[in-house]
Design a protein around this motif. Structure first.
Motif, PDB file in Angstrom:
ATOM      1  N   PRO B  67      51.913 -22.205  59.898  1.00 56.53           N
ATOM      2  CA  PRO B  67      51.189 -21.841  58.680  1.00 56.53           C
ATOM      3  C   PRO B  67      49.680 -22.078  58.765  1.00 56.53           C
ATOM      4  O   PRO B  67      48.910 -21.387  58.102  1.00 56.53           O
ATOM      5  CB  PRO B  67      51.801 -22.737  57.595  1.00 56.53           C
ATOM      6  CG  PRO B  67      53.076 -23.247  58.158  1.00 56.53           C
ATOM      7  CD  PRO B  67      53.015 -23.160  59.639  1.00 56.53           C
ATOM      8  N   GLU B  68      49.261 -23.025  59.566  1.00 53.19           N
ATOM      9  CA  GLU B  68      47.821 -23.302  59.709  1.00 53.19           C
ATOM     10  C   GLU B  68      47.075 -22.093  60.266  1.00 53.19           C
ATOM     11  O   GLU B  68      45.856 -21.997  60.147  1.00 53.19           O
ATOM     12  CB  GLU B  68      47.598 -24.508  60.627  1.00 53.19           C
ATOM     13  CG  GLU B  68      47.980 -25.849  60.033  1.00 53.19           C
ATOM     14  CD  GLU B  68      49.491 -26.067  59.952  1.00 53.19           C
ATOM     15  OE1 GLU B  68      50.267 -25.285  60.567  1.00 53.19           O
ATOM     16  OE2 GLU B  68      49.913 -26.999  59.248  1.00 53.19           O
ATOM     17  N   TYR B  70      47.968 -18.786  59.562  1.00 58.75           N
ATOM     18  CA  TYR B  70      48.188 -17.544  58.804  1.00 58.75           C
ATOM     19  C   TYR B  70      46.873 -16.819  58.514  1.00 58.75           C
ATOM     20  O   TYR B  70      46.849 -15.598  58.360  1.00 58.75           O
ATOM     21  CB  TYR B  70      48.855 -17.834  57.460  1.00 58.75           C
ATOM     22  CG  TYR B  70      50.323 -18.142  57.509  1.00 58.75           C
ATOM     23  CD1 TYR B  70      51.054 -18.076  58.698  1.00 58.75           C
ATOM     24  CD2 TYR B  70      50.998 -18.499  56.346  1.00 58.75           C
ATOM     25  CE1 TYR B  70      52.404 -18.375  58.707  1.00 58.75           C
ATOM     26  CE2 TYR B  70      52.339 -18.787  56.355  1.00 58.75           C
ATOM     27  CZ  TYR B  70      53.045 -18.735  57.532  1.00 58.75           C
ATOM     28  OH  TYR B  70      54.378 -19.030  57.526  1.00 58.75           O
ATOM     29  N   ILE B 312      58.464  -8.937  47.303  1.00 56.22           N
ATOM     30  CA  ILE B 312      58.688  -9.874  48.417  1.00 56.22           C
ATOM     31  C   ILE B 312      59.396 -11.119  47.889  1.00 56.22           C
ATOM     32  O   ILE B 312      60.416 -11.533  48.407  1.00 56.22           O
ATOM     33  CB  ILE B 312      57.335 -10.257  49.069  1.00 56.22           C
ATOM     34  CG1 ILE B 312      56.717  -9.026  49.737  1.00 56.22           C
ATOM     35  CG2 ILE B 312      57.526 -11.392  50.080  1.00 56.22           C
ATOM     36  CD1 ILE B 312      55.300  -9.246  50.260  1.00 56.22           C
ATOM     37  N   ASP B 313      58.809 -11.700  46.856  1.00 60.53           N
ATOM     38  CA  ASP B 313      59.427 -12.859  46.196  1.00 60.53           C
ATOM     39  C   ASP B 313      58.944 -12.819  44.763  1.00 60.53           C
ATOM     40  O   ASP B 313      57.742 -12.956  44.519  1.00 60.53           O
ATOM     41  CB  ASP B 313      59.007 -14.164  46.886  1.00 60.53           C
ATOM     42  CG  ASP B 313      59.661 -15.369  46.228  1.00 60.53           C
ATOM     43  OD1 ASP B 313      60.903 -15.401  46.174  1.00 60.53           O
ATOM     44  OD2 ASP B 313      58.935 -16.260  45.748  1.00 60.53           O
ATOM     45  N   ASP B 314      59.822 -12.627  43.800  1.00 62.39           N
ATOM     46  CA  ASP B 314      59.398 -12.212  42.474  1.00 62.39           C
ATOM     47  C   ASP B 314      60.475 -12.550  41.456  1.00 62.39           C
ATOM     48  O   ASP B 314      61.053 -11.675  40.817  1.00 62.39           O
ATOM     49  CB  ASP B 314      59.168 -10.687  42.521  1.00 62.39           C
ATOM     50  CG  ASP B 314      57.990 -10.207  41.707  1.00 62.39           C
ATOM     51  OD1 ASP B 314      57.834 -10.668  40.581  1.00 62.39           O
ATOM     52  OD2 ASP B 314      57.244  -9.351  42.213  1.00 62.39           O
ATOM     53  N   SER B 338      51.063 -11.940  56.465  1.00 56.69           N
ATOM     54  CA  SER B 338      51.203 -13.375  56.191  1.00 56.69           C
ATOM     55  C   SER B 338      52.073 -13.701  54.985  1.00 56.69           C
ATOM     56  O   SER B 338      52.520 -14.835  54.840  1.00 56.69           O
ATOM     57  CB  SER B 338      49.825 -14.010  56.030  1.00 56.69           C
ATOM     58  OG  SER B 338      49.150 -13.447  54.930  1.00 56.69           O
ATOM     59  N   ASP B 339      52.332 -12.736  54.092  1.00 52.41           N
ATOM     60  CA  ASP B 339      53.252 -13.016  52.989  1.00 52.41           C
ATOM     61  C   ASP B 339      54.716 -12.914  53.406  1.00 52.41           C
ATOM     62  O   ASP B 339      55.612 -13.329  52.658  1.00 52.41           O
ATOM     63  CB  ASP B 339      53.009 -12.036  51.827  1.00 52.41           C
ATOM     64  CG  ASP B 339      51.858 -12.486  50.929  1.00 52.41           C
ATOM     65  OD1 ASP B 339      51.374 -13.617  51.124  1.00 52.41           O
ATOM     66  OD2 ASP B 339      51.462 -11.710  50.052  1.00 52.41           O
ATOM     67  N   CYS B 340      54.949 -12.354  54.575  1.00 52.50           N
ATOM     68  CA  CYS B 340      56.322 -12.116  55.043  1.00 52.50           C
ATOM     69  C   CYS B 340      57.078 -13.435  55.222  1.00 52.50           C
ATOM     70  O   CYS B 340      56.569 -14.374  55.831  1.00 52.50           O
ATOM     71  CB  CYS B 340      56.256 -11.380  56.389  1.00 52.50           C
ATOM     72  SG  CYS B 340      57.864 -11.125  57.134  1.00 52.50           S
ATOM     73  N   LEU B 341      58.290 -13.472  54.703  1.00 55.79           N
ATOM     74  CA  LEU B 341      59.067 -14.719  54.726  1.00 55.79           C
ATOM     75  C   LEU B 341      59.964 -14.824  55.948  1.00 55.79           C
ATOM     76  O   LEU B 341      60.890 -15.639  55.988  1.00 55.79           O
ATOM     77  CB  LEU B 341      59.866 -14.823  53.426  1.00 55.79           C
ATOM     78  CG  LEU B 341      58.966 -14.898  52.177  1.00 55.79           C
ATOM     79  CD1 LEU B 341      59.753 -14.631  50.910  1.00 55.79           C
ATOM     80  CD2 LEU B 341      58.262 -16.243  52.110  1.00 55.79           C
ATOM     81  N   TRP B 342      59.735 -13.996  56.934  1.00 55.31           N
ATOM     82  CA  TRP B 342      60.474 -14.047  58.191  1.00 55.31           C
ATOM     83  C   TRP B 342      60.449 -15.447  58.771  1.00 55.31           C
ATOM     84  O   TRP B 342      59.390 -16.059  58.780  1.00 55.31           O
ATOM     85  CB  TRP B 342      59.827 -13.076  59.198  1.00 55.31           C
ATOM     86  CG  TRP B 342      60.565 -12.952  60.489  1.00 55.31           C
ATOM     87  CD1 TRP B 342      61.542 -12.070  60.803  1.00 55.31           C
ATOM     88  CD2 TRP B 342      60.372 -13.742  61.670  1.00 55.31           C
ATOM     89  NE1 TRP B 342      61.986 -12.257  62.081  1.00 55.31           N
ATOM     90  CE2 TRP B 342      61.286 -13.285  62.644  1.00 55.31           C
ATOM     91  CE3 TRP B 342      59.547 -14.825  61.992  1.00 55.31           C
ATOM     92  CZ2 TRP B 342      61.395 -13.849  63.928  1.00 55.31           C
ATOM     93  CZ3 TRP B 342      59.634 -15.396  63.257  1.00 55.31           C
ATOM     94  CH2 TRP B 342      60.546 -14.904  64.213  1.00 55.31           C
TER      95      TRP B 342
END
Lengths: 438, 438
Positions: B67-68, B70, B312-314, B338-342
């Motif tokens: 995550p650092e 992204y 995506i997430d909602d 970067s929003d992808c939750l893969w």
């Protein structure tokens, strides 16, 4: 509760400034150099100030018209309801609409004064006239009934010393809110994240003054194209404040001044739970590299602590009041603009609060506004005198006429032009033409 | 239903185009003049075309990183997961993420090709290369497994005859969707309300081709200021499509072509019920003067008939699925951004569908996407082969490695700079610098 028992405070209405506004508050050179009211040979009104020309009546002051004329732009005070510029007539119109109290933004300088005083080349004069504007707003308009008008001052934010002094001066007069641009970079000032603003945050917090950010006062409300039917713009205009809401949500001063309060005027509410969820997601997902300053709290928590949102008619938002936060939602009327439901606000509002408890109805109709604006309408009026039923009874006794009228003004389509969808380009051309008349 | 039983189609993912993409589809002069892939001495990749330079890997292709990183911009294909540019590796990554099928947008030309082919001065060549691009997309990328990749073609919209021909050509190859800018006026073409587009609407309707409008492909996603922390922009970016949604909702072709279908890619969903309510209000309140063309229907009805929105997430949107319309919502993954939750999409998605019936879960995870895109993943695969559980079992058997990796790239803050919030200005400067490297 019944519809007639509601007490309704509107946190967003508008004034078309009267011609004599500066006369009682200035004299000599100061009065001679103040904004001047004019009338063209055709009867159109306009103002001039330091080489600038401003239309008089403010965007779309069409309340009380027949719906066919909502898109026509009034060109003179004679084409608008008297309540637009006369506070006693406004009280009549509030009574007819069951509105207990009202916070008003001005027109000639834009919602935050930036189109007049902030653009003026002589800032010494601008400071004198901005102060006189606030004097008129507080001592004339609001003083007509200080229990029913909520004062909202302009600030000379081009000068932080003057801004702090003006905050203290209006606070001493009992004013509890100020109106600012939602994006100062649009008028050449540093962004809200710049240390430039630190003295203002401190003075606002110390004086318990609430910030109002009105849509359209900074960030753009975009038209997709000149050929786009104008209804598209009308429908997205309130939500355009999301850019400003996200910007202000990141304001580090909110961490340093836990009592800072912000109202997003004419924001609408139904999109806000999505925005808060998305802000939390963005923070949680990206904080490892963004180094954002939420210090362990969620953006949504910061928002619910500092920000109030407002609605005109927003059943979906009210249905989801828990996701918004029931303490941070208020009603707004938007008198005299074309979305305003005058004189039928109580009917529309009552319809949309049907799923709510009486406690929640009281919060969103007036208690939240009272708390957020440090305002009490019940100092000289009993609660039962300010209900929808009581106010309308008074309007009826006073013979307030609410019959829709036709008063004309600049029209978006040319006379005799075949009926076709009115576009963004038509409205822009109408506004440009109107500015040229002035 | 259990989490492992879901069949998930993603209607919005992205490709970083591979260097050899044009080689199988062009030869001679046509190949020599096609976009060319390059590598700098420092190892950064970029493309050139008709005097233009384009970054290679596409915005923020950071899937699979720690995550650092992204916010760090990959500069070469070596810094991104192989699944970004290799369809077989992509299928592995889809398996690990439980994704049955995926619709992909390109990178070098922007989501709709407008940054490459539409900007090219020699439009004869641009047409040749755009067609080759579609050939590669359909015959190479999607043909790797036509049950698992949904084709989405570019259109040469600078020329309506060529556009109609290309629609018919890709339709004959089984392609069922195209990607367009949400605002053609931004690339110098007439607005969608102009008769210029009539042949395209007709051809799309006749060939049952769905239009995809990706956020950021036309209307601006504004940064409030250069000093604004970047999280503000991340949080408002999806909702920026509201301007386009309102514009397209007014499209009169929707009345003439009742089967036209539009997907708002990466739109988010939770704000949409508010938008629909507001659109209905604006129409009802203003139709007496706007002359808008809804012909007795409500804007919200038109929207629910023609438009699909994606998430995506909602959770808030899914909670209010009835206000959205359960037949017009689909999942999207946004791989590799970067929003992808893969690779944890099933876990996140399962969590947010907990209030829904199995029927509704099936609709939003795959049935709506199948219907709207005229796509069937079950031609050569049984349903039970494309569930989350089955795909992940295959990924495990194939040894797909999902361990977060650190691969670097351009960074928003200077090396050794003290930790502080990353701003919009930092990101813009990083992108500018990266473009200069290319």
């Amino acid at each position: 509760m019944k519809m007639d028992d509601m007490v309704i405070i509107s946190v967003d209405d508008h004034i078309s400034e009267p011609p004599d506004m500066f006369e009682k508050h200035l004299q000599g050179d100061a009065l001679a150099t103040a904004p001047q009211f004019h009338t063209t040979a055709d009867g159109a009104n306009y103002w001039t100030y330091q080489g600038m020309t401003m239309t008089s009546v403010g965007l779309n002051a069409v309340v009380g018209r027949v719906p066919e004329e909502y898109g026509m732009e009034p060109q003179s005070l004679e084409q608008v309801r008297k309540g637009c510029y006369d506070p006693r007539a406004r009280l009549d119109d509030m009574n007819a609409n069951g509105i207990a109290a009202s916070l008003n933004f001005g027109s000639i300088g834009g919602f935050d004064g930036s189109r007049c005083f902030h653009m003026a080349p002589d800032k010494d004069l601008a400071l004198i006239h901005l102060r006189a504007y606030n004097d008129w707003h507080i001592k004339d308009w609001c003083a007509t009934d200080p229990d029913r008008f909520i004062a909202c001052a302009l600030l000379p934010t081009w000068d932080m010393d003057a801004t702090v002094a003006e905050i203290e001066r209006v606070a001493a007069m009992g004013c509890t809110s100020v109106t600012l641009t939602e994006n100062p970079t649009k008028i050449g000032l540093p962004s809200i994240h710049n240390e430039y603003w630190e003295p203002m945050w401190k003075a606002l917090a110390e004086n318990d003054i609430t910030i109002c950010l009105h849509i359209g006062s900074g960030n753009a409300a975009p038209h997709a194209s000149l050929e786009t039917p104008i209804e598209a713009w009308i429908s997205t205009m309130p939500m355009s404040i999301a850019v400003g809401a996200a910007d202000w949500l990141q304001l580090s001063a909110l961490q340093r001044y836990p009592d800072l309060k912000i109202i997003l005027s004419e924001s609408g509410i139904g999109w806000v739970p999505y925005f808060l969820e998305r802000s939390d997601f963005a923070h949680e997902r990206h904080k490892a590299w963004t180094n954002s300053g939420f210090e362990g709290t969620k953006p949504s928590e910061v928002f619910r602590k500092h920000f109030m949102t407002c609605f005109i008619d927003d059943a979906f938002g009210l249905k989801n009041l828990e996701d918004l936060g029931e303490d941070m939602v208020a009603y707004e009327c938007d008198y005299p603009h074309s979305d305003c439901l005058w004189p039928e606000v109580p009917e529309w509002l009552w319809d949309s609060v049907q799923g709510l408890t009486d406690t929640r109805i009281d919060k969103i109709t007036h208690l939240n506004a009272m708390r957020m604006l440090n305002f009490n309408p019940f100092k000289h009026h009993k609660r039962e005198e300010l209900t929808v039923g009581a106010l309308r009874a008074k309007a009826a006794a006073d013979g307030v006429d609410v019959t829709p009228i036709s008063t004309g003004g600049a029209a978006p389509l040319a006379e005799g032009e075949a009926k076709r969808p009115v576009t963004s380009g038509d409205i822009m051309a109408m506004m440009k033409k109107q500015a040229e008349v002035a």
